[in-house]
Design a protein around this motif. Sequence first.
Motif, PDB file in Angstrom:
ATOM      1  N   LEU A   4       0.663  -1.604  15.011  1.00  0.00           N
ATOM      2  CA  LEU A   4      -0.728  -1.469  14.605  1.00  0.00           C
ATOM      3  C   LEU A   4      -0.874  -0.436  13.495  1.00  0.00           C
ATOM      4  CD1 LEU A   4      -3.584  -2.476  15.353  1.00  0.00           C
ATOM      5  CD2 LEU A   4      -3.745  -0.512  16.873  1.00  0.00           C
ATOM      6  N   GLN A   5      -0.161   0.670  13.612  1.00  0.00           N
ATOM      7  CA  GLN A   5      -0.216   1.697  12.583  1.00  0.00           C
ATOM      8  C   GLN A   5       0.370   1.176  11.275  1.00  0.00           C
ATOM      9  OE1 GLN A   5       2.090   5.190  13.381  1.00  0.00           O
ATOM     10  NE2 GLN A   5       0.926   6.429  11.941  1.00  0.00           N
ATOM     11  N   ARG A   6       1.456   0.425  11.349  1.00  0.00           N
ATOM     12  CA  ARG A   6       2.060  -0.131  10.144  1.00  0.00           C
ATOM     13  C   ARG A   6       1.131  -1.144   9.476  1.00  0.00           C
ATOM     14  NH1 ARG A   6       7.612   0.526   9.309  1.00  0.00           N
ATOM     15  NH2 ARG A   6       7.646  -1.452   8.225  1.00  0.00           N
ATOM     16  N   TYR A   7       0.297  -1.809  10.254  1.00  0.00           N
ATOM     17  CA  TYR A   7      -0.654  -2.771   9.706  1.00  0.00           C
ATOM     18  C   TYR A   7      -1.846  -2.060   9.072  1.00  0.00           C
ATOM     19  CZ  TYR A   7      -4.362  -6.288   9.729  1.00  0.00           C
ATOM     20  OH  TYR A   7      -5.392  -7.104   9.374  1.00  0.00           O
ATOM     21  N   ASN A   8      -2.320  -0.997   9.721  1.00  0.00           N
ATOM     22  CA  ASN A   8      -3.541  -0.337   9.262  1.00  0.00           C
ATOM     23  C   ASN A   8      -3.325   0.682   8.152  1.00  0.00           C
ATOM     24  OD1 ASN A   8      -5.428  -1.661  10.832  1.00  0.00           O
ATOM     25  ND2 ASN A   8      -5.058  -0.330  12.578  1.00  0.00           N
ATOM     26  N   ARG A   9      -2.132   1.245   8.041  1.00  0.00           N
ATOM     27  CA  ARG A   9      -1.899   2.288   7.028  1.00  0.00           C
ATOM     28  C   ARG A   9      -2.171   1.809   5.609  1.00  0.00           C
ATOM     29  NH1 ARG A   9       3.480   3.968   7.828  1.00  0.00           N
ATOM     30  NH2 ARG A   9       2.726   5.234   9.543  1.00  0.00           N
ATOM     31  N   PRO A  10      -1.654   0.651   5.175  1.00  0.00           N
ATOM     32  CA  PRO A  10      -1.961   0.197   3.810  1.00  0.00           C
ATOM     33  C   PRO A  10      -3.444  -0.115   3.609  1.00  0.00           C
ATOM     34  CG  PRO A  10      -0.103  -1.039   4.704  1.00  0.00           C
ATOM     35  CD  PRO A  10      -0.665  -0.217   5.803  1.00  0.00           C
ATOM     36  N   ARG A  11      -4.085  -0.633   4.631  1.00  0.00           N
ATOM     37  CA  ARG A  11      -5.517  -0.935   4.520  1.00  0.00           C
ATOM     38  C   ARG A  11      -6.312   0.357   4.349  1.00  0.00           C
ATOM     39  NH1 ARG A  11      -7.553  -3.875   9.352  1.00  0.00           N
ATOM     40  NH2 ARG A  11      -9.249  -4.466   7.996  1.00  0.00           N
ATOM     41  N   LEU A  12      -5.937   1.390   5.082  1.00  0.00           N
ATOM     42  CA  LEU A  12      -6.619   2.679   4.970  1.00  0.00           C
ATOM     43  C   LEU A  12      -6.380   3.301   3.603  1.00  0.00           C
ATOM     44  CD1 LEU A  12      -8.266   4.914   6.323  1.00  0.00           C
ATOM     45  CD2 LEU A  12      -6.134   5.844   7.197  1.00  0.00           C
ATOM     46  N   ARG A  13      -5.153   3.201   3.100  1.00  0.00           N
ATOM     47  CA  ARG A  13      -4.855   3.751   1.773  1.00  0.00           C
ATOM     48  C   ARG A  13      -5.658   3.039   0.686  1.00  0.00           C
ATOM     49  NH1 ARG A  13       1.648   4.799   2.238  1.00  0.00           N
ATOM     50  NH2 ARG A  13       1.463   6.670   3.487  1.00  0.00           N
ATOM     51  N   ARG A  14      -5.764   1.707   0.806  1.00  0.00           N
ATOM     52  CA  ARG A  14      -6.576   0.964  -0.179  1.00  0.00           C
ATOM     53  C   ARG A  14      -8.041   1.374  -0.100  1.00  0.00           C
ATOM     54  NH1 ARG A  14      -3.215  -3.437   1.266  1.00  0.00           N
ATOM     55  NH2 ARG A  14      -4.777  -4.207   2.723  1.00  0.00           N
ATOM     56  N   ALA A  15      -8.555   1.555   1.111  1.00  0.00           N
ATOM     57  CA  ALA A  15      -9.954   1.954   1.272  1.00  0.00           C
ATOM     58  C   ALA A  15     -10.181   3.341   0.686  1.00  0.00           C
ATOM     59  CB  ALA A  15     -10.345   1.917   2.745  1.00  0.00           C
ATOM     60  N   LEU A  16      -9.264   4.261   0.922  1.00  0.00           N
ATOM     61  CA  LEU A  16      -9.402   5.607   0.359  1.00  0.00           C
ATOM     62  C   LEU A  16      -9.306   5.587  -1.156  1.00  0.00           C
ATOM     63  CD1 LEU A  16      -7.331   7.726   2.894  1.00  0.00           C
ATOM     64  CD2 LEU A  16      -9.800   7.743   2.571  1.00  0.00           C
ATOM     65  N   ALA A  17      -8.408   4.783  -1.692  1.00  0.00           N
ATOM     66  CA  ALA A  17      -8.280   4.678  -3.150  1.00  0.00           C
ATOM     67  C   ALA A  17      -9.561   4.114  -3.752  1.00  0.00           C
ATOM     68  CB  ALA A  17      -7.084   3.814  -3.510  1.00  0.00           C
ATOM     69  N   LEU A  18     -10.132   3.112  -3.115  1.00  0.00           N
ATOM     70  CA  LEU A  18     -11.383   2.540  -3.599  1.00  0.00           C
ATOM     71  C   LEU A  18     -12.518   3.557  -3.525  1.00  0.00           C
ATOM     72  CD1 LEU A  18     -12.864   0.028  -4.627  1.00  0.00           C
ATOM     73  CD2 LEU A  18     -13.287  -0.578  -2.235  1.00  0.00           C
ATOM     74  N   PHE A  19     -12.557   4.317  -2.447  1.00  0.00           N
ATOM     75  CA  PHE A  19     -13.579   5.355  -2.295  1.00  0.00           C
ATOM     76  C   PHE A  19     -13.438   6.412  -3.388  1.00  0.00           C
ATOM     77  CE2 PHE A  19     -14.876   9.455  -0.499  1.00  0.00           C
ATOM     78  CZ  PHE A  19     -16.220   9.191  -0.266  1.00  0.00           C
ATOM     79  N   ARG A  20     -12.200   6.839  -3.650  1.00  0.00           N
ATOM     80  CA  ARG A  20     -11.976   7.839  -4.698  1.00  0.00           C
ATOM     81  C   ARG A  20     -12.331   7.286  -6.070  1.00  0.00           C
ATOM     82  NH1 ARG A  20      -6.425   9.246  -2.031  1.00  0.00           N
ATOM     83  NH2 ARG A  20      -7.074  10.820  -0.529  1.00  0.00           N
ATOM     84  N   TYR A  21     -11.993   6.018  -6.317  1.00  0.00           N
ATOM     85  CA  TYR A  21     -12.310   5.392  -7.598  1.00  0.00           C
ATOM     86  C   TYR A  21     -13.825   5.341  -7.815  1.00  0.00           C
ATOM     87  CZ  TYR A  21     -12.742   1.789 -11.173  1.00  0.00           C
ATOM     88  OH  TYR A  21     -13.083   1.097 -12.294  1.00  0.00           O
ATOM     89  N   LYS A  22     -14.546   4.929  -6.780  1.00  0.00           N
ATOM     90  CA  LYS A  22     -16.001   4.860  -6.908  1.00  0.00           C
ATOM     91  C   LYS A  22     -16.610   6.243  -7.066  1.00  0.00           C
ATOM     92  CE  LYS A  22     -16.851   0.449  -4.690  1.00  0.00           C
ATOM     93  NZ  LYS A  22     -17.573  -0.280  -3.657  1.00  0.00           N
ATOM     94  N   ALA A  23     -16.045   7.243  -6.404  1.00  0.00           N
ATOM     95  CA  ALA A  23     -16.546   8.606  -6.552  1.00  0.00           C
ATOM     96  C   ALA A  23     -16.310   9.128  -7.961  1.00  0.00           C
ATOM     97  CB  ALA A  23     -15.874   9.526  -5.524  1.00  0.00           C
TER      98      ALA A  23
END
Length: 51
Positions: A26-45
């Motif tokens: 589960l962690q291996r599945y969610n880690r890339p999704r979380l990184r993409r979400a954080l990158a998108l959040f930083r980009y929008k900020a």
Amino acid sequence: MIKFTFAESLWLLVLNIIFNVYPILLQRYNRPRLRRALALFRYKAEQSANN
């Protein structure tokens, strides 16, 4: 005697695999999704800070 003990404790082995492998997968599945979400959040900020 050892075979009988192993057969009785097989359920412990199964539970150990379920309760230890599932969170790892589960962690291996969610880690890339979380990184993409954080990158998108930083980009929008950054975009809103530049405007």
